[in-house]
Each structure stands twice: as structure tokens, then as C-alpha cells.
Design a protein around this motif. Structure first.
Motif, PDB file in Angstrom:
ATOM      1  N   TYR A  21       0.854  -1.186   0.000  1.00  0.00           N
ATOM      2  CA  TYR A  21       0.000   0.000   0.000  1.00  0.00           C
ATOM      3  C   TYR A  21       0.896   1.244   0.000  1.00  0.00           C
ATOM      4  O   TYR A  21       1.538   1.539   1.004  1.00  0.00           O
ATOM      5  N   TYR A  22       0.957   1.958  -1.132  1.00  0.00           N
ATOM      6  CA  TYR A  22       1.795   3.154  -1.215  1.00  0.00           C
ATOM      7  C   TYR A  22       1.037   4.371  -0.683  1.00  0.00           C
ATOM      8  O   TYR A  22      -0.138   4.576  -1.005  1.00  0.00           O
ATOM      9  N   GLY A  23       1.714   5.160   0.147  1.00  0.00           N
ATOM     10  CA  GLY A  23       1.097   6.343   0.734  1.00  0.00           C
ATOM     11  C   GLY A  23       1.647   6.579   2.128  1.00  0.00           C
ATOM     12  O   GLY A  23       2.403   5.778   2.668  1.00  0.00           O
ATOM     13  N   LYS A  24       1.240   7.705   2.718  1.00  0.00           N
ATOM     14  CA  LYS A  24       1.724   8.076   4.047  1.00  0.00           C
ATOM     15  C   LYS A  24       1.007   7.227   5.086  1.00  0.00           C
ATOM     16  O   LYS A  24      -0.191   7.390   5.323  1.00  0.00           O
ATOM     17  N   VAL A  25       1.774   6.320   5.713  1.00  0.00           N
ATOM     18  CA  VAL A  25       1.227   5.448   6.752  1.00  0.00           C
ATOM     19  C   VAL A  25       2.076   5.617   8.001  1.00  0.00           C
ATOM     20  O   VAL A  25       3.286   5.426   7.962  1.00  0.00           O
ATOM     21  N   ARG A  26       1.433   5.980   9.122  1.00  0.00           N
ATOM     22  CA  ARG A  26       2.159   6.127  10.381  1.00  0.00           C
ATOM     23  C   ARG A  26       1.855   4.999  11.351  1.00  0.00           C
ATOM     24  O   ARG A  26       2.646   4.719  12.244  1.00  0.00           O
ATOM     25  N   LYS A  27       0.711   4.355  11.186  1.00  0.00           N
ATOM     26  CA  LYS A  27       0.333   3.245  12.064  1.00  0.00           C
ATOM     27  C   LYS A  27      -0.525   2.273  11.263  1.00  0.00           C
ATOM     28  O   LYS A  27      -1.102   2.636  10.216  1.00  0.00           O
ATOM     29  N   PRO A  28      -0.646   1.035  11.728  1.00  0.00           N
ATOM     30  CA  PRO A  28      -1.364   0.027  10.929  1.00  0.00           C
ATOM     31  C   PRO A  28      -2.786   0.422  10.554  1.00  0.00           C
ATOM     32  O   PRO A  28      -3.247   0.098   9.449  1.00  0.00           O
TER      33      PRO A  28
END
Length: 775
Positions: free
Chosen positions: A633-640
Motif C-alpha cells: 500500500y503506497y502512501g503516508k502510513v504512520r500506524k497500521p
């Protein structure tokens, strides 16, 4: 209570012979002889001095006493023939005695009638005072007046003392995480107590410029602040008035502050303010991750030297130290190899290696500093060019090898090897019990056991080139003053003893006696957040244990200490059971355990969940294909939970978990990276029935449908506190691994290996390899 009891006994029996246990001085003096009886420090005791330096020491003691007791003590000048004067009362005298050899040597004589402190210099008298203060009850360190007017009895001793090394230093790094002025002063107060005499102040870095330079205001506008990956703005700097204040405060405590201006590497913060200082001159920002930046200053440009000289002009006005640290470490030369100006400079000078350009920088700056009356110190990489000037001092940080090589070339050296415990940002116990660190292992005993003279130099003329020893406190993972203190103390006290005391006078168990008894009370009085070890379990690094029948839990500590524990979930107290032998466990329980000091103080409680389990059954599957099904999953992820917001994904099969960190291009500076999350699912094939411990730095690990490891809330997830044991049957077990790529607390998770490791209970770690992964 123990201290009060001692005072009562001392008052009742003042003629007792002084016991070794009454002497708690750190660092241990070179020559100390216990006497008989005690000197009573009362409201009528007077301080007498001769000479301005002695008066300063007397005033320092008087102020200390007033702070702790509220009691004003009379201060008088010694007369030329003081015998009659001293015969009329109770006196503590501070005198300058030029017959005492050594600038920092002193003599301290305590008898029931009088205390005499003498030295040839103010520094020596100050150190005599520090020993005297440690002979006083720990209440002398209180920061508010006591509600008592009791007499203090000071044990009779005769001390003749001098330091082993003239350089006894500690280092502070406010560049990665800033330290307020008050926090710096607090460490100066504490470390002066233990006769530390140098503070190495690391003020410039890739991640932040921390000193005001009036000629270059952009350094504070752009170089003293960074926007971190989380979006937070992090900033802080010292004004020139702040620096003057710190330097003066240190000088009053006989600590010399040595500034460090890094060059030519570790200067991205300066380059962000003035891009023309680099080879390419591209606009850039301070580094937001830890590690070494490839973009460095350009020695092919005269503007770089003009900048450094102008900065030095202002810094030397602020720091009267004879020394000036110029860094010189970890300076990549890739930009120089491609830079026309650098190559032209090399041709002009007849150089054939870029390393020689670094020598050129060091040589020019050193010559300029010499015109200001300064002598350079540099990290051991300044040796690499081969032409280092003779009077340069080398600070050896990788290991002892840099110091050995430098001494053999007749350079003076300062020992600060990370390999021998002198990097205090390294772990001092099992990482499961401590905040995230840069790695390494430097327990108290390792620090204390270090001999700053390398074996290869002992007995040779080069031995005398070892100026001393320093501990470094890098702050990538030190988030503020409280964490700094937890890493600095009590290892700084061990540093003080290896720097001051001759090896034959050192004994680790006696050091621990002095530390965990008397010194701990003094640290408490200063509100120092010092490290008290938590109990450890040999062969296990987890707070979630499992067993199938019964088990025994062995507890140890990193130094000789008493352990208390409970198994019923209650918090241990001074009345709890003492650990004397392995604890036999036959049913699920919660083990709570802690260290208890001789003073009755209890350290942080470690809670260990111990579960009696049956082996979780393996899944029944007809066929299994190698690898794990993986969605990216491409994109800004900070937590699950953020993954749910990303609608599109890419499907693939991975054969080993290390692939999880490879689905985007990551440049060395980790700039412009397209972040992503990856979720791998399938089965792990367990080889045999048994209890296994698991560890991983991935964001989450699910086994048999349950979340077992969760690092998603870790500030800088370069290691884990989530290890656990599970009882598993041989065969296939559901596995889900969540990897989140990004920068967290300055740490890029792309630098993790993305592995899952396991080991049989108390066994050896093994990577979960492709032969164990199926879908």
C-alpha cells in the motif's frame, strides 16, 4: 533511617575507630588512612582561609551548608601565625600550600579537633572540598534546608590525593536533542562533585546548529531548526550570553568547557543556511534522520575557510579553554571526488588522495586556531591523511587503535573508545528493560574495568602521551535531560574513578558499596534520574514467558545487588521475598521484581507475565506453496490503522521477510522516498513441539490469528520491547507480518532488516527463512 542511626551512634560514641564502611568517597583517593573518632560539625564551627583561591573554596562550602541546613557558618581569614587563633574554637581550614606537588593534588586531614584542607592551587583545594563533602552525611547535598540542627560527625581520616590523569571529561551533544541551560548546569554541579574537570560541548551537526554566531544569523533561522518526518518542528540554540553563563558556571566548579565545531563533515545544518559552503551549492535542509550525511563542506572553496575563520573568531571569545575540538570524523569524500574545485585544489597541492584534502582543512584551521592561542583536538579520522601536525591531540572513539597509532606518531591522545564502554548512549543492561538506544552494550562493570592506557602502550614512552579519558553522550535517542541522566549516571561515577584513581586502588565491589549506599542518597538529593538496573533472566529477553509443565526463573543483575519479588501480582516492597535461588513456577502468574538498594530504595519494577500453555495446534492444510502473499500500500502510513484508508494495493509473493523493506527506492539520505506499508500473510512452519521466543522490528506480527508483537507505537523502532514466548506444536501456523516504511523518531524503518527471529526457550536465535514460509 540508616543514616540517622549512624548519626546517633556517632554522637554517642565519638571515640570509635573509623571503619572502612564510613569512607564513601568517589573517586577513591590514592592514599587514605582512617583515624580515630569524628570531627563534630556544629553551629559554632568556623571556616578559615588564606589566599583568594582558598577563600573561594570556603565560600563554596559555606553556601553548600547554608542551602542544606539554613545555617550560616562564620568565615574568617587565617592570621600569619594561626595557632592561637585556631586554638579558640572548632575550625575547618582551607590553605594554599605550595609544597604540595601537583596542580590538582591535595591533602585533607580530619581529626576530632580540626579539619585541614590544603593544596598548591584552587583546583586542588576544590577537590579537597569534594572529598570533605563526601565525608559529611548525604544530607549536605539537600537542595532545601533540613528541619534539624543535629551535629554532623565527620570521620577522622588523612588523605593525600592526586589524579591519575589531567583530562577527565564528559561530552554533551545538544545537536540531535537540545539540552536547556539549566540541564547543562545540573550536570556540571553533579560531575564536579566527582572531580570531572572537562566538558566537551558538541555544538554543530548535520541535524542542528546550536550556537549563536552574530555574523551569520541564518545559522539560527535555518540551521537551528528542522521539520521532522512526523511534521514536528524541532529547534533550540544557545545565545552567546547562554554560552558565557555556562562557561562561567563551569569555571566556578573547576570544569573547562571545550567547544566542538565540526568540519568538514557533519555540517549539513550550516550548509542548509549557507548552501554555498558545499561543493554543489544546492538548497537543502538539516538532516532529519540519524547517521552520516554525504553532503559536506567544500575545501576547494575559499569561502568555506572564510566562514570557519569567522565562526572561530566569535567562538574563541566565548570559550577561554586552551583546547578547541574540530571534529574531523566521518566525513564522506564522494562529493570531493566529483567536485572540479576540490580536484583543482588537489592538483595545486600535489595531492593524490581525497583524504589529503581533509588534512588540508585540519592543517589550515589548526594554524588559524594557533593564532588565537588554541590547540586542536580531533576524532581519530584526522590521522587518515598522513600529515597531521605534531601538536594535534587525537580523541580515539572507534576503539583503542586510533590512540595507539596516534601515540606511536607522538601525538597526545584522549581515550573515549566505544568498544570499551565509553559511549554512554549504549545499553547498560538488557534492552527489554531500557529505552531505545543506538545499540552497543556498556554495563557499569565494563566502564569501571577500563584502563585508559592501552596494553600496547604500557611500559613504553608513549604511555605518557595518554592525557586522560572521556565518556560521550550522543543524543540521537536521548530525548531530554531525564534520559540523559539515566544514561550518564551512575556510569559517570565509574568514569570518575577510572580517570582519577590508580588501578591498584580500584575494586568494583567496593565501588558498588559506595555507589549503592552513600552516593545513591546524594544523587537523590540532586533529583538525578540515575539508572538502577532491573533484574534480568539469563538467556531470555522478554517480559512474556511461556511453559508447558513447570519452569524455573533465574534472576540476575548487571552488578552485585539484592533482588526482591512477588508472584501474586502485587508490587514488591521492602518486606517482599528476597531472591536467593531460581523461582519454581508451576502455574500461570505475574512475576514482579525489582532491585533494592542498601538504603531501602527500590528500583523500577519489572513485570513478567508467565503463562502455562499447551502447544497451540498446527493448522490442517492440504497443500502449501512457498512464500507469503503480500499486499503493498503506497502512501503516508504512520500506524497500521492508516492502511485502511488506502484503497489501492499491489499484490506479490515474497519468499523471505527481508523483501518487505525493498518495495521503494531508498537513497542513502532517505530524501524523497515514497513511503508504503506491506502486509504479508501465510503460514510459518514450526519444526518441533516446544516453547519458542520470537522477536522482530516489524510493525506487527500476528501468529495463529493473535497480535503477538506490536511495535507500532515505538518512538524510534530500531529495536523492540515486544519479544514473547509461545508454546507451539510442530507444523503450520498462521502468520501475518505488517511492515510500515517511513521515518519515525529520526529512524528510517527501511534500515531495519524486517526479519522475524525465533529460538527455542533459552536457545540460540534463528532467522525465519524461506524454508519456513508458505501460503
Amino acid at each position: 533511617m540508616k543514616n540517622k542511626l549512624f548519626l546517633i551512634l556517632a554522637l554517642l560514641m565519638p571515640s570509635l575507630v573509623v571503619r572502612a564502611g564510613d569512607i564513601n568517597i568517589i573517586p577513591m583517593p590514592q592514599d587514605i588512612v582512617a583515624g580515630e573518632g569524628y570531627f563534630p560539625l556544629t553551629a559554632t564551627t568556623q571556616l578559615a582561609w588564606n589566599g583568594a583561591e582558598a577563600k573561594q573554596t570556603a565560600l563554596f562550602f559555606a553556601e553548600k551548608l547554608k542551602t542544606a541546613t539554613g545555617r550560616e557558618i562564620k568565615i574568617v581569614k587565617l592570621k600569619k601565625n594561626p595557632q592561637k587563633q585556631l586554638s579558640k574554637g572548632s575550625f575547618i581550614t582551607f590553605t594554599i600550600d605550595k609544597t604540595i606537588e601537583g596542580d590538582e593534588a591535595y591533602r585533607l586531614i580530619v581529626t576530632p579537633e580540626r579539619i585541614q584542607a590544603s593544596a598548591s592551587t584552587g583546583s586542588g583545594l576544590f577537590y579537597a572540598l569534594q572529598s570533605l563533602l563526601q565525608l559529611c552525611p548525604p544530607d549536605i547535598e539537600n537542595q532545601a534546608p533540613l528541619k534539624t540542627s543535629a551535629t554532623w560527625n565527620i570521620p577522622a581520616v588523612t588523605i593525600n590525593d592526586a589524579p591519575r590523569f589531567p583530562y577527565r571529561g564528559f561530552h554533551l551533544d545538544p545537536c540531535r536533542h537540545f539540552l536547556p541551560v539549566a540541564a547543562v548546569k545540573k550536570q556540571l554541579d553533579m560531575l564536579a562533585t566527582y572531580k570531572i574537570n572537562k566538558m566537551h560541548f558538541h555544538l554543530t551537526e548535520d541535524q542542528g546548529w546550536r550556537i549563536e554566531i552574530k555574523k551569520y544569523p541564518e545559522l539560527l533561522k535555518y540551521g537551528a531548526r528542522r521539520t521532522e518526518a512526523e511534521g514536528n518542528i524541532y529547534e533550540g540554540y544557545y545565545t552567546q550570553d547562554d554560552i558565557r553563563d555556562i562557561v562561567a558556571y563551569a569555571a566556578e566548579r573547576h570544569i573547562e568547557v571545550i567547544p566542538e565545531l565540526e568540519m568538514p563533515g557533519h555540517e549539513l545544518a550550516a550548509i542548509s543556511a549557507y548552501p554555498e559552503l558545499s561543493c554543489r551549492g544546492d538548497s537543502i535542509t538539516p538532516r532529519i534522520i540519524w547517521g552520516v550525511e554525504d553532503i559536506v563542506m567544500c575545501p576547494g572553496k575559499e569561502a568555506m575557510f572564510t566562514f570557519l575563520q569567522n565562526v572561530i573568531d566569535e567562538m574563541v571569545q566565548l570559550f577561554p579553554s586552551q583546547y578547541f575540538h574540530i571534529g574531523g570524523d566521518e566525513s564522506p569524500r564522494k562529493e570531493w571526488a566529483k567536485c572540479p574545485r576540490c580536484q583543482a585544489r588537489m592538483k595545486e597541492l600535489g595531492y593524490t588522495r581525497e583524504a589529503q584534502l581533509q588534512d588540508y582543512v585540519i592543517e589550515r584551521v589548526s594554524a588559524y586556531l594557533a593564532t588565537k592561542g588554541k590547540r586542536i583536538i580531533g576524532w581519530n579520522e584526522i590521522l587518515e591523511g598522513g600529515n597531521l601536525q605534531r601538536d594535534a591531540i587525537v580523541m580515539s572513539w572507534w576503539s583503542e587503535e586510533g590512540a595507539i597509532a596516534a601515540a606511536r606518531k607522538n601525538h597526545q591522545v584522549i581515550m573515549t573508545p566505544s568498544s570499551h564502554g565509553l559511549y554512554f548512549d549504549h545499553y547498560q543492561g538488557d534492552p527489554i528493560n531500557e529505552p531505545t538506544s543506538i545499540g552497543g552494550y556498556a554495563p557499569l562493570e565494563k566502564v569501571y574495568s577500563y584502563n585508559p592506557i592501552p596494553e600496547e602502550l604500557r611500559g613504553t614512552p608513549s604511555e605518557k602521551l595518554v592525557l586522560g579519558v572521556q565518556a560521550n553522550n550522543w543524543s540521537e535517542y536521548t530525548l531530554g535531560p531525564a534520559q540523559l541522566e539515566n544514561r550518564l549516571y551512575p556510569r559517570a561515577l565509574a568514569l570518575a574513578e577510572i580517570a582519577w584513581t590508580q588501578p591498584e586502588k580500584k575494586h568494583f565491589r567496593d565501588f558498588c558499596r559506595r555507589l549503592d549506599g552513600d552516593a545513591s542518597l546524594r544523587l537523590n538529593a540532586h533529583h538525578i534520574n540515575y539508572n538502577i538496573p532491573q533484574p534480568e533472566i539469563p538467556g531470555v529477553s522478554s517480559n512474556r514467558l511461556a511453559f508447558t509443565d513447570r519452569t524455573k526463573i533465574t534472576l540476575t543483575t548487571t552488578r552485585p545487588m539484592s533482588i526482591i519479588y512477588t508472584t501474586d501480582g502485587t508490587t514488591p516492597t521492602t518486606h517482599s521475598k528476597r531472591y536467593t535461588a531460581p523461582i519454581d513456577i508451576s502455574r500461570s502468574c505475574q512475576l514482579k521484581t525489582a532491585v533494592i538498594l542498601p538504603t531501602g530504595q527500590i528500583g523500577n519494577v519489572r513485570t513478567i507475565s508467565i503463562q502455562k500453555q499447551t502447544c497451540s495446534p498446527a493448522a490442517k492444510i492440504k497443500t502449501a506453496q512457498p512464500g507469503l502473499k503480500t499486499k503493498i500500500y503506497y502512501g503516508k502510513v504512520r500506524k497500521p490503522d492508516d492502511i485502511k484508508r488506502i484503497s489501492s494495493s499491489k499484490d506479490t509473493i515474497i519468499n523471505h521477510l527481508e523483501q518487505l523493506r525493498t518495495f521503494t527506492h531508498v537513497s542513502p539520505d532517505v530524501r524523497g522516498v515514497e513511503d508504503y506499508a506491506a502486509v504479508a500473510e501465510g503460514y510459518i512452519n514450526i519444526p518441533a513441539d516446544g516453547v519458542y521466543e520470537f522477536t522482530s522490528t516489524n510493525s506487527q506480527i500476528y501468529i495463529d490469528g493473535a497480535l503477538q508483537i506490536d511495535n507500532s507505537r515505538v518512538f524510534a523502532p530500531r529495536d523492540t520491547r515486544q519479544n514473547l514466548e509461545l508454546a507451539l506444536s510442530a507444523g503450520y501456523h498462521k502468520l501475518k507480518v505488517v511492515f510500515i516504511g517511513g521515518i519515525f523518531g529520526g529512524w528510517p524503518t527501511y534500515w531495519n532488516d524486517a526479519k522475524l527471529r525465533f529460538r527455542p526457550s533459552r536457545g540460540e536465535w534463528t532467522d525465519v527463512g524461506e524454508n519456513m514460509l508458505y501460503h
